[in-house]
Structure formats: structure tokens, C-alpha cells
Design a protein around this motif. Sequence first.
Motif, PDB file in Angstrom:
ATOM      1  N   GLU A 135       0.965  -1.123  -0.288  1.00 47.80           N
ATOM      2  CA  GLU A 135      -0.263  -0.312  -0.299  1.00 47.80           C
ATOM      3  C   GLU A 135       1.009   1.525  -0.416  1.00 47.80           C
ATOM      4  OE1 GLU A 135      -3.291   2.496   0.061  1.00 47.80           O
ATOM      5  OE2 GLU A 135      -2.961   0.347  -0.354  1.00 47.80           O
ATOM      6  N   LEU A 136       2.158   1.279   0.536  1.00 52.22           N
ATOM      7  CA  LEU A 136       3.562   1.885   0.845  1.00 52.22           C
ATOM      8  C   LEU A 136       3.225   2.470  -0.499  1.00 52.22           C
ATOM      9  CD1 LEU A 136       4.163   4.713   2.120  1.00 52.22           C
ATOM     10  CD2 LEU A 136       6.536   2.841   3.059  1.00 52.22           C
ATOM     11  N   LEU A 137       3.932   1.911  -1.382  1.00 56.05           N
ATOM     12  CA  LEU A 137       4.544   1.606  -2.947  1.00 56.05           C
ATOM     13  C   LEU A 137       2.962   2.250  -3.160  1.00 56.05           C
ATOM     14  CD1 LEU A 137       6.996   0.739  -4.907  1.00 56.05           C
ATOM     15  CD2 LEU A 137       6.405  -1.376  -4.629  1.00 56.05           C
ATOM     16  N   ARG A 138       2.255   1.484  -3.504  1.00 57.34           N
ATOM     17  CA  ARG A 138       1.396   2.457  -4.697  1.00 57.34           C
ATOM     18  C   ARG A 138       0.950   4.006  -3.940  1.00 57.34           C
ATOM     19  NH1 ARG A 138      -3.891   4.189  -4.407  1.00 57.34           N
ATOM     20  NH2 ARG A 138      -4.192   4.037  -1.754  1.00 57.34           N
ATOM     21  N   LYS A 139       1.433   4.254  -3.163  1.00 59.18           N
ATOM     22  CA  LYS A 139       1.278   5.842  -2.984  1.00 59.18           C
ATOM     23  C   LYS A 139       2.611   6.962  -3.393  1.00 59.18           C
ATOM     24  CE  LYS A 139      -2.156   5.216   1.201  1.00 59.18           C
ATOM     25  NZ  LYS A 139      -2.029   5.880   2.487  1.00 59.18           N
ATOM     26  N   ILE A 140       3.720   5.753  -3.198  1.00 59.85           N
ATOM     27  CA  ILE A 140       4.524   6.672  -4.222  1.00 59.85           C
ATOM     28  C   ILE A 140       4.196   6.394  -5.622  1.00 59.85           C
ATOM     29  CG2 ILE A 140       6.961   5.988  -3.600  1.00 59.85           C
ATOM     30  CD1 ILE A 140       7.115   5.171  -0.984  1.00 59.85           C
ATOM     31  N   GLN A 141       4.141   5.439  -5.792  1.00 61.47           N
ATOM     32  CA  GLN A 141       4.323   5.822  -6.781  1.00 61.47           C
ATOM     33  C   GLN A 141       3.046   6.098  -7.830  1.00 61.47           C
ATOM     34  OE1 GLN A 141       3.276   1.211  -7.999  1.00 61.47           O
ATOM     35  NE2 GLN A 141       4.726   0.446  -8.267  1.00 61.47           N
ATOM     36  N   GLU A 142       1.660   6.527  -7.451  1.00 61.64           N
ATOM     37  CA  GLU A 142       1.208   7.507  -7.356  1.00 61.64           C
ATOM     38  C   GLU A 142       2.112   9.121  -7.906  1.00 61.64           C
ATOM     39  OE1 GLU A 142      -2.193   7.199  -5.132  1.00 61.64           O
ATOM     40  OE2 GLU A 142      -3.588   5.899  -5.865  1.00 61.64           O
ATOM     41  N   MET A 143       2.869   8.930  -6.346  1.00 55.07           N
ATOM     42  CA  MET A 143       3.094  10.287  -5.890  1.00 55.07           C
ATOM     43  C   MET A 143       4.626  10.678  -7.262  1.00 55.07           C
ATOM     44  SD  MET A 143       5.532  11.956  -3.368  1.00 55.07           S
ATOM     45  CE  MET A 143       6.774  10.921  -3.642  1.00 55.07           C
ATOM     46  N   LEU A 144       4.946   9.111  -7.714  1.00 55.74           N
ATOM     47  CA  LEU A 144       6.166  10.043  -9.080  1.00 55.74           C
ATOM     48  C   LEU A 144       5.455   9.478  -9.909  1.00 55.74           C
ATOM     49  CD1 LEU A 144       8.476   9.236 -10.012  1.00 55.74           C
ATOM     50  CD2 LEU A 144       8.136   6.939  -9.506  1.00 55.74           C
ATOM     51  N   ALA A 145       4.265   9.485 -10.319  1.00 57.28           N
ATOM     52  CA  ALA A 145       3.109   9.673 -11.108  1.00 57.28           C
ATOM     53  C   ALA A 145       2.996  11.340 -12.231  1.00 57.28           C
ATOM     54  CB  ALA A 145       2.419   9.324 -11.502  1.00 57.28           C
ATOM     55  N   GLU A 146       3.240  11.807 -10.531  1.00 53.75           N
ATOM     56  CA  GLU A 146       2.747  13.425  -9.758  1.00 53.75           C
ATOM     57  C   GLU A 146       3.500  13.740 -10.807  1.00 53.75           C
ATOM     58  OE1 GLU A 146       0.844  14.665  -7.074  1.00 53.75           O
ATOM     59  OE2 GLU A 146      -1.026  12.775  -6.920  1.00 53.75           O
ATOM     60  N   LEU A 147       4.886  14.023  -9.638  1.00 46.62           N
ATOM     61  CA  LEU A 147       6.098  14.652 -10.617  1.00 46.62           C
ATOM     62  C   LEU A 147       6.392  14.414 -11.622  1.00 46.62           C
ATOM     63  CD1 LEU A 147       7.998  13.305  -7.054  1.00 46.62           C
ATOM     64  CD2 LEU A 147       7.760  15.905  -7.410  1.00 46.62           C
ATOM     65  N   GLU A 148       6.677  13.215 -12.278  1.00 45.55           N
ATOM     66  CA  GLU A 148       7.045  12.940 -13.717  1.00 45.55           C
ATOM     67  C   GLU A 148       5.834  13.900 -14.601  1.00 45.55           C
ATOM     68  OE1 GLU A 148       6.295   8.638 -14.028  1.00 45.55           O
ATOM     69  OE2 GLU A 148       8.865   8.585 -13.278  1.00 45.55           O
ATOM     70  N   SER A 149       4.718  13.906 -14.278  1.00 46.28           N
ATOM     71  CA  SER A 149       3.628  14.256 -15.165  1.00 46.28           C
ATOM     72  C   SER A 149       4.356  16.284 -15.086  1.00 46.28           C
ATOM     73  CB  SER A 149       2.216  14.329 -14.727  1.00 46.28           C
ATOM     74  OG  SER A 149       1.769  15.149 -15.768  1.00 46.28           O
ATOM     75  N   ALA A 150       4.926  16.897 -14.163  1.00 49.21           N
ATOM     76  CA  ALA A 150       5.164  17.838 -14.144  1.00 49.21           C
ATOM     77  C   ALA A 150       6.204  18.224 -14.553  1.00 49.21           C
ATOM     78  CB  ALA A 150       5.112  18.203 -12.391  1.00 49.21           C
TER      79      ALA A 150
ATOM     80  N   LYS B  31       7.334  17.513  -1.370  1.00 50.48           N
ATOM     81  CA  LYS B  31       8.538  17.754  -0.116  1.00 50.48           C
ATOM     82  C   LYS B  31       8.609  16.932   1.029  1.00 50.48           C
ATOM     83  CE  LYS B  31      12.311  19.873   1.833  1.00 50.48           C
ATOM     84  NZ  LYS B  31      13.225  21.322   2.034  1.00 50.48           N
ATOM     85  N   GLN B  32       7.019  17.436   1.925  1.00 48.62           N
ATOM     86  CA  GLN B  32       6.465  17.296   2.794  1.00 48.62           C
ATOM     87  C   GLN B  32       5.847  15.959   2.362  1.00 48.62           C
ATOM     88  OE1 GLN B  32       3.337  19.739   4.024  1.00 48.62           O
ATOM     89  NE2 GLN B  32       4.635  21.258   4.422  1.00 48.62           N
ATOM     90  N   GLN B  33       5.396  15.060   1.515  1.00 47.64           N
ATOM     91  CA  GLN B  33       4.856  13.766   0.692  1.00 47.64           C
ATOM     92  C   GLN B  33       6.494  12.825   1.492  1.00 47.64           C
ATOM     93  OE1 GLN B  33       1.910  15.073  -1.911  1.00 47.64           O
ATOM     94  NE2 GLN B  33       1.236  12.693  -1.607  1.00 47.64           N
ATOM     95  N   ILE B  34       7.852  13.525   0.788  1.00 48.18           N
ATOM     96  CA  ILE B  34       8.541  12.242   1.020  1.00 48.18           C
ATOM     97  C   ILE B  34       9.305  12.285   1.981  1.00 48.18           C
ATOM     98  CG2 ILE B  34      10.834  11.998   0.145  1.00 48.18           C
ATOM     99  CD1 ILE B  34      10.074  13.334  -2.729  1.00 48.18           C
ATOM    100  N   GLN B  35       9.296  13.385   2.814  1.00 48.10           N
ATOM    101  CA  GLN B  35       9.895  13.216   4.432  1.00 48.10           C
ATOM    102  C   GLN B  35       8.824  11.965   4.940  1.00 48.10           C
ATOM    103  OE1 GLN B  35      10.196  17.405   5.144  1.00 48.10           O
ATOM    104  NE2 GLN B  35      12.016  17.196   4.662  1.00 48.10           N
ATOM    105  N   GLN B  36       7.400  12.070   5.012  1.00 49.30           N
ATOM    106  CA  GLN B  36       6.781  11.286   5.149  1.00 49.30           C
ATOM    107  C   GLN B  36       6.971  10.371   5.067  1.00 49.30           C
ATOM    108  OE1 GLN B  36       2.395  12.706   4.631  1.00 49.30           O
ATOM    109  NE2 GLN B  36       3.155  14.524   6.146  1.00 49.30           N
ATOM    110  N   TYR B  37       6.802   9.461   3.580  1.00 49.05           N
ATOM    111  CA  TYR B  37       7.067   8.660   3.098  1.00 49.05           C
ATOM    112  C   TYR B  37       8.597   7.246   3.513  1.00 49.05           C
ATOM    113  CZ  TYR B  37       3.097   9.131  -0.227  1.00 49.05           C
ATOM    114  OH  TYR B  37       1.911   9.396  -0.076  1.00 49.05           O
TER     115      TYR B  37
END
Length: 317
Positions: free
Chosen positions: A234-249, A271-277
Motif C-alpha cells: 500500500e505504501l509502494l502504491r502511494k509512492i508510485q502515485e506521487m512519482l507519477a504526479e512528479l513526472e507529469s509536472a 517535499k513533505q510527502q517524500i519526508q513522510q514516506y
Amino acid sequence: MMVGDQNLGQLRRAMDQQVMRSYREASVVTDTLTELSVLLAFARVWDPANYKSKQHSVAQLRKDMLLLREWQAQLQVVLDNQSIGMLQLQTAFLKTTYMSTLASAQATIAMMLVSAARRECQAIITKLLGLAKDLAPQPSKLAEFIPFKLLVKDVWQSREHLSGQRPAQVQEMYSVAADWAPTSGGRIPHTDQVLLDDMKEAVRTFSRALTAAMAFIDSRQMGMMALLDRQARELLRKIQEMLAELESASMSQKLNNSTAAAAPEKLDSWKQQIQQYEESVAGINQQEVQLGCKQTHYAELDEAKRVLQELQEVTAG
């Protein structure tokens, strides 16, 4: 006339030889007594109150008790009265005096051994019953199960010392004190016998609790590992979703689409999300190690950090 008598002269020489031989033999016997000079010095300085006022380890008490027994054995082989040729060596008074001193010292140390055994016995009972209480819960939540498993593991590894060696040492201390105390008759005080029985019951209670805890861990281990695996995925899924947003930007910036460029507040949010992850990843990896699982590698998180760094540099430029 008596001086010149040949027979009388021979008799005198024989008597002189007998006297000298008696003194030589007596000297050999007294040399044996000289070996007890350290005992004589001990008897002069022995003070029960002073001895009890000082700190002594159990090992030191036993060492001192053995030394007293050795001196006692040396005294016992000394005869009360010995005829040595024409001389009579009397040691009854010496034996009586120093045997009494040794008995007093022996009784003091035996009493101190009993006191030490009593303190250790009470400490063992408290420790074992406390551990039995700590081993009683059967946690159903992963966050509680892992510390419980680690506790059970530590207790299991030290069980021989806790419920075997320490209680055996206490029983030995009581046994030594009872055997060596002059007035004990080989028995320990009734209250201490009750305390010993309580210690044996505490050992049984602890052993039952540890066995039950081990069985519980075995029955829940696989289920907890599966639960942790779900949390990791589940944590990996959330990280992948954030990565997809970053790559789109990042792609938008590369196409010079200014309307799609990431705003500073959005960058801060990522940045805060990455720190939490990162904290979550560290926690899950630690739990995986504690449960004996293979650690999950989150390469996507490293990639997300790299992409965010590029976005920040472009925005700052």
C-alpha cells in the motif's frame, strides 16, 4: 665417687640423649602448629560486628567459609595431649579457644549467606512473576505484536539463567549455610523454606507463561507477516502515485508549458510527502527485519526525490 662411677656416667649420658631427642621430636610437632599461626592472628582480630558492617559478595562469603573449614580441619587433627618422649605437650586449651572462635565466625558467615540467599530469592520471585505478567498479553495489532515478539525472544534466550541457574544458586547458598551453621542441624529456617517454595512456584508460573507466549507467536507469525506485506504494498502504491504526479509536472516543464509548471506550494507539498514516506519506509523496513521478512526496496521513492530536485532547480532558475 659418684662422678667417677662409670655406670652412673653412662646413665647420665643416656638421659641427656633422651631429653634432647624429646625436645627434637617436640620441635617437629610444634612446627606443625606453627602452620596455624595465621589462624592465631585471625582469632586475635576477629570481630563479628566489623565483618558484618562491610560489603561482601556471595563468592567472598563462600571463600571465607571454606577457609574457616580448612582451619577447623587442621585444628581437629591436633591431639589434645601428646606424649613426646619425656615431655608432655598439651594443646586442649588452644583447640578449645580457637575452635570456639572459628565456630563464631562460621555462624556469622552462615547467617550472612542466608540473608544474601533470602534477598536473591525475593529478587528472583519478583523478576519471574513480573516477566510472567509481561508475557501474558496476546496482542492482535502489528505495532504491538512486534515488540511482544522481541520481548519473548529475549526472555527465551535468557530462560536458563532466569529460571535455572539463578534459582539453583539460591538453593546452593541455603544448603551451604545450613550445612555449615553450627546450630542449624542441616536445616534452613522455616520462613526461608516457605520462600524457597514460593520461588519454585514462580519458576513454574514463568515457564508456563513463556511456553504459552512462544505458542502464540508461532500461531500468529504468518498472519502478521502477511499484514505487513499488505502495508508495504500500500505504501509502494502511494509512492508510485506521487512519482507519477512528479513526472507529469516535469514533462510539462520540459515542454515549456508555463501554465502547467509546478507552483512553489506544490513543490513544498511533494517535499513533505517524500519526508513522510521516508519515515514510513524506515518503519516498515525495521518491522520487516524484526519479523524476519525480506526488506522491501522502494526505488520509486529515490526516483521521486530525483525528479523533485529537478523541478525545484528549474523553478528556482
